[in-house]
Design a protein around this motif. Structure first.
Motif, PDB file in Angstrom:
ATOM      1  N   ARG A  14       0.833  -1.206   0.000  1.00 40.20           N
ATOM      2  CA  ARG A  14       0.000   0.000   0.000  1.00 40.20           C
ATOM      3  C   ARG A  14       0.869   1.257   0.000  1.00 40.20           C
ATOM      4  O   ARG A  14       0.547   2.256  -0.657  1.00 40.20           O
ATOM      5  CB  ARG A  14      -0.931  -0.010   1.209  1.00 40.20           C
ATOM      6  N   GLY A  15       1.979   1.203   0.731  1.00 42.24           N
ATOM      7  CA  GLY A  15       2.895   2.326   0.715  1.00 42.24           C
ATOM      8  C   GLY A  15       3.531   2.511  -0.644  1.00 42.24           C
ATOM      9  O   GLY A  15       3.692   3.644  -1.125  1.00 42.24           O
ATOM     10  N   VAL A  16       3.887   1.399  -1.295  1.00 44.43           N
ATOM     11  CA  VAL A  16       4.475   1.451  -2.631  1.00 44.43           C
ATOM     12  C   VAL A  16       3.462   2.002  -3.633  1.00 44.43           C
ATOM     13  O   VAL A  16       3.794   2.833  -4.487  1.00 44.43           O
ATOM     14  CB  VAL A  16       4.968   0.057  -3.060  1.00 44.43           C
ATOM     15  N   LEU A  17       2.223   1.535  -3.537  1.00 42.07           N
ATOM     16  CA  LEU A  17       1.174   2.027  -4.434  1.00 42.07           C
ATOM     17  C   LEU A  17       1.011   3.536  -4.295  1.00 42.07           C
ATOM     18  O   LEU A  17       0.903   4.260  -5.302  1.00 42.07           O
ATOM     19  CB  LEU A  17      -0.146   1.327  -4.117  1.00 42.07           C
ATOM     20  N   ARG A  18       1.004   4.032  -3.073  1.00 40.91           N
ATOM     21  CA  ARG A  18       0.863   5.479  -2.857  1.00 40.91           C
ATOM     22  C   ARG A  18       1.954   6.246  -3.587  1.00 40.91           C
ATOM     23  O   ARG A  18       1.683   7.251  -4.257  1.00 40.91           O
ATOM     24  CB  ARG A  18       0.918   5.796  -1.358  1.00 40.91           C
ATOM     25  N   GLU A  19       3.198   5.792  -3.462  1.00 41.54           N
ATOM     26  CA  GLU A  19       4.306   6.506  -4.092  1.00 41.54           C
ATOM     27  C   GLU A  19       4.218   6.430  -5.618  1.00 41.54           C
ATOM     28  O   GLU A  19       4.557   7.393  -6.310  1.00 41.54           O
ATOM     29  CB  GLU A  19       5.635   5.950  -3.597  1.00 41.54           C
ATOM     30  N   CYS A  20       3.778   5.310  -6.140  1.00 35.17           N
ATOM     31  CA  CYS A  20       3.637   5.170  -7.593  1.00 35.17           C
ATOM     32  C   CYS A  20       2.589   6.137  -8.138  1.00 35.17           C
ATOM     33  O   CYS A  20       2.764   6.720  -9.217  1.00 35.17           O
ATOM     34  CB  CYS A  20       3.257   3.739  -7.957  1.00 35.17           C
ATOM     35  N   LEU A  21       1.505   6.309  -7.403  1.00 35.58           N
ATOM     36  CA  LEU A  21       0.452   7.203  -7.861  1.00 35.58           C
ATOM     37  C   LEU A  21       0.880   8.664  -7.777  1.00 35.58           C
ATOM     38  O   LEU A  21       0.410   9.503  -8.552  1.00 35.58           O
ATOM     39  CB  LEU A  21      -0.819   6.981  -7.049  1.00 35.58           C
ATOM     40  N   LEU A  22       1.789   8.964  -6.863  1.00 31.49           N
ATOM     41  CA  LEU A  22       2.261  10.340  -6.692  1.00 31.49           C
ATOM     42  C   LEU A  22       3.419  10.694  -7.620  1.00 31.49           C
ATOM     43  O   LEU A  22       3.617  11.868  -7.939  1.00 31.49           O
ATOM     44  CB  LEU A  22       2.712  10.561  -5.238  1.00 31.49           C
ATOM     45  N   ASP A  23       4.180   9.700  -8.044  1.00 32.41           N
ATOM     46  CA  ASP A  23       5.430   9.942  -8.774  1.00 32.41           C
ATOM     47  C   ASP A  23       5.185  10.118 -10.267  1.00 32.41           C
ATOM     48  O   ASP A  23       4.551   9.280 -10.913  1.00 32.41           O
ATOM     49  CB  ASP A  23       6.393   8.772  -8.542  1.00 32.41           C
ATOM     50  N   GLU A  24       5.709  11.196 -10.826  1.00 27.57           N
ATOM     51  CA  GLU A  24       5.524  11.477 -12.250  1.00 27.57           C
ATOM     52  C   GLU A  24       6.274  10.494 -13.148  1.00 27.57           C
ATOM     53  O   GLU A  24       5.975  10.405 -14.347  1.00 27.57           O
ATOM     54  CB  GLU A  24       5.990  12.911 -12.560  1.00 27.57           C
ATOM     55  N   ARG A  25       7.231   9.772 -12.602  1.00 27.69           N
ATOM     56  CA  ARG A  25       7.962   8.790 -13.402  1.00 27.69           C
ATOM     57  C   ARG A  25       7.104   7.574 -13.739  1.00 27.69           C
ATOM     58  O   ARG A  25       7.428   6.815 -14.651  1.00 27.69           O
ATOM     59  CB  ARG A  25       9.234   8.341 -12.663  1.00 27.69           C
ATOM     60  N   VAL A  26       6.031   7.379 -12.996  1.00 28.48           N
ATOM     61  CA  VAL A  26       5.133   6.242 -13.210  1.00 28.48           C
ATOM     62  C   VAL A  26       3.913   6.723 -13.984  1.00 28.48           C
ATOM     63  O   VAL A  26       3.179   7.603 -13.523  1.00 28.48           O
ATOM     64  CB  VAL A  26       4.703   5.613 -11.874  1.00 28.48           C
ATOM     65  N   SER A  27       3.701   6.140 -15.152  1.00 29.79           N
ATOM     66  CA  SER A  27       2.584   6.552 -16.011  1.00 29.79           C
ATOM     67  C   SER A  27       1.299   5.811 -15.686  1.00 29.79           C
ATOM     68  O   SER A  27       0.199   6.377 -15.741  1.00 29.79           O
ATOM     69  CB  SER A  27       2.940   6.317 -17.478  1.00 29.79           C
ATOM     70  N   ALA A  28       1.421   4.503 -15.382  1.00 29.35           N
ATOM     71  CA  ALA A  28       0.244   3.676 -15.125  1.00 29.35           C
ATOM     72  C   ALA A  28       0.600   2.581 -14.131  1.00 29.35           C
ATOM     73  O   ALA A  28       1.727   2.088 -14.116  1.00 29.35           O
ATOM     74  CB  ALA A  28      -0.271   3.060 -16.420  1.00 29.35           C
ATOM     75  N   VAL A  29      -0.381   2.217 -13.312  1.00 23.53           N
ATOM     76  CA  VAL A  29      -0.192   1.177 -12.295  1.00 23.53           C
ATOM     77  C   VAL A  29      -1.298   0.145 -12.436  1.00 23.53           C
ATOM     78  O   VAL A  29      -2.482   0.492 -12.526  1.00 23.53           O
ATOM     79  CB  VAL A  29      -0.232   1.765 -10.871  1.00 23.53           C
ATOM     80  N   LEU A  30      -0.899  -1.125 -12.436  1.00 20.78           N
ATOM     81  CA  LEU A  30      -1.850  -2.234 -12.422  1.00 20.78           C
ATOM     82  C   LEU A  30      -1.684  -2.980 -11.111  1.00 20.78           C
ATOM     83  O   LEU A  30      -0.603  -3.506 -10.825  1.00 20.78           O
ATOM     84  CB  LEU A  30      -1.595  -3.180 -13.597  1.00 20.78           C
ATOM     85  N   ALA A  31      -2.732  -3.010 -10.291  1.00 21.56           N
ATOM     86  CA  ALA A  31      -2.703  -3.741  -9.024  1.00 21.56           C
ATOM     87  C   ALA A  31      -3.406  -5.079  -9.215  1.00 21.56           C
ATOM     88  O   ALA A  31      -4.576  -5.118  -9.596  1.00 21.56           O
ATOM     89  CB  ALA A  31      -3.383  -2.939  -7.928  1.00 21.56           C
ATOM     90  N   VAL A  32      -2.686  -6.165  -8.958  1.00 15.99           N
ATOM     91  CA  VAL A  32      -3.241  -7.512  -9.114  1.00 15.99           C
ATOM     92  C   VAL A  32      -3.361  -8.155  -7.740  1.00 15.99           C
ATOM     93  O   VAL A  32      -2.387  -8.192  -6.973  1.00 15.99           O
ATOM     94  CB  VAL A  32      -2.347  -8.384 -10.017  1.00 15.99           C
ATOM     95  N   GLY A  33      -4.539  -8.654  -7.415  1.00 23.44           N
ATOM     96  CA  GLY A  33      -4.720  -9.296  -6.122  1.00 23.44           C
ATOM     97  C   GLY A  33      -6.093  -9.908  -5.971  1.00 23.44           C
ATOM     98  O   GLY A  33      -6.923  -9.855  -6.879  1.00 23.44           O
ATOM     99  N   ARG A  34      -6.328 -10.477  -4.802  1.00 27.75           N
ATOM    100  CA  ARG A  34      -7.613 -11.123  -4.539  1.00 27.75           C
ATOM    101  C   ARG A  34      -8.718 -10.135  -4.227  1.00 27.75           C
ATOM    102  O   ARG A  34      -9.899 -10.477  -4.293  1.00 27.75           O
ATOM    103  CB  ARG A  34      -7.463 -12.108  -3.370  1.00 27.75           C
ATOM    104  N   SER A  35      -8.345  -8.913  -3.868  1.00 30.93           N
ATOM    105  CA  SER A  35      -9.342  -7.906  -3.539  1.00 30.93           C
ATOM    106  C   SER A  35      -8.880  -6.542  -4.041  1.00 30.93           C
ATOM    107  O   SER A  35      -7.671  -6.307  -4.179  1.00 30.93           O
ATOM    108  CB  SER A  35      -9.582  -7.860  -2.019  1.00 30.93           C
TER     109      SER A  35
END
Length: 216
Positions: A14-35
């Motif tokens: 969850r902490g990593v996801l937060r930083e990815c959403l805030l960081d301009e170096r990351v264009s898109a994020v795909l979260a894979v999981g059971r929920s």
């Protein structure tokens, strides 16, 4: 860059996801999981998938990614080695082998732990060590993150009750820990930022401890 995160509902993920959403170096994020993560963001997409040993039905949605941040894990407390290995080794290698085939040469960051040792006496250390070795043998730019004491920030909490209680009890001591052991204490924020940096430009070595992660 486009990033996949496994384990985005856990404390580190969850902490990593937060930083990815805030960081301009990351264009898109795909979260894979059971929920689902419960987060709505223009950069974020979800795949709800329960069986990481069988990814055939979602393979076509896993292509075109430059990095995978694998944050999925469980505590070994009270677990038999067979069960712990099934989650720690089998799940990880199923995902990594699939991504090595679909996105060869991409970055794969694995959240391991301080004290990991494939020849160690502790069960969890051996299993994680064997997982690390197997990942490093794949045609991926694989990096092993071995954090020590992790301070959760920005409302991030552990899903493990025992860990939550431990974090609450030790919270008043965080400033002292950081003063006495600045290289050993790491935050969920810094782990996320370091992962993005590794995916962007690599790191001097493949196995990274708390001091290395903080430096990145």
């Amino acid at each position: 860059m486009n990033v996949i995160i496994f384990g985005a509902t856990g404390m580190v993920g969850r902490g990593v996801l937060r930083e990815c959403l805030l960081d301009e170096r990351v264009s898109a994020v795909l979260a894979v999981g059971r929920s689902p993560t419960g987060i709505d963001h223009p950069k974020l997409r979800h795949i709800i998938h329960g069986d990481l040993l069988d990814l055939a039905s979602i393979e076509e949605r896993l292509t075109g990614f430059g990095a995978c941040f694998f944050c999925l894990g469980v505590s070994s407390a009270g677990m038999r080695e067979k069960d712990y290995r099934h989650i720690t080794y089998d799940y990880t290698m199923s995902v990594a082998n699939t991504l090595a085939r679909l996105n060869p040469g991409s970055t794969f960051v694995y959240v391991s732990g301080a004290g990991t040792d494939a020849r160690g006496r502790a069960m969890w250390a051996r299993v994680k060590g064997e997982t690390e070795n197997a990942l490093l043998a794949l045609p991926l730019e694989a990096y092993m993150f071995r954090p020590g004491f992790i301070q959760p920030l920005h409302g991030v909490t552990s899903r493990t009750r025992l860990y939550r209680l431990a974090y609450v009890a030790s919270r008043p001591l965080y400033p002292l820990f950081r003063l006495l052991f600045p290289a050993a204490v790491i935050t969920t924020e810094r782990i996320g930022q370091a992962m993005i940096t590794v995916a962007e430009r690599g790191a001097p070595k493949r196995i990274l401890g708390p001091a290395d992660i903080n430096a990145l």
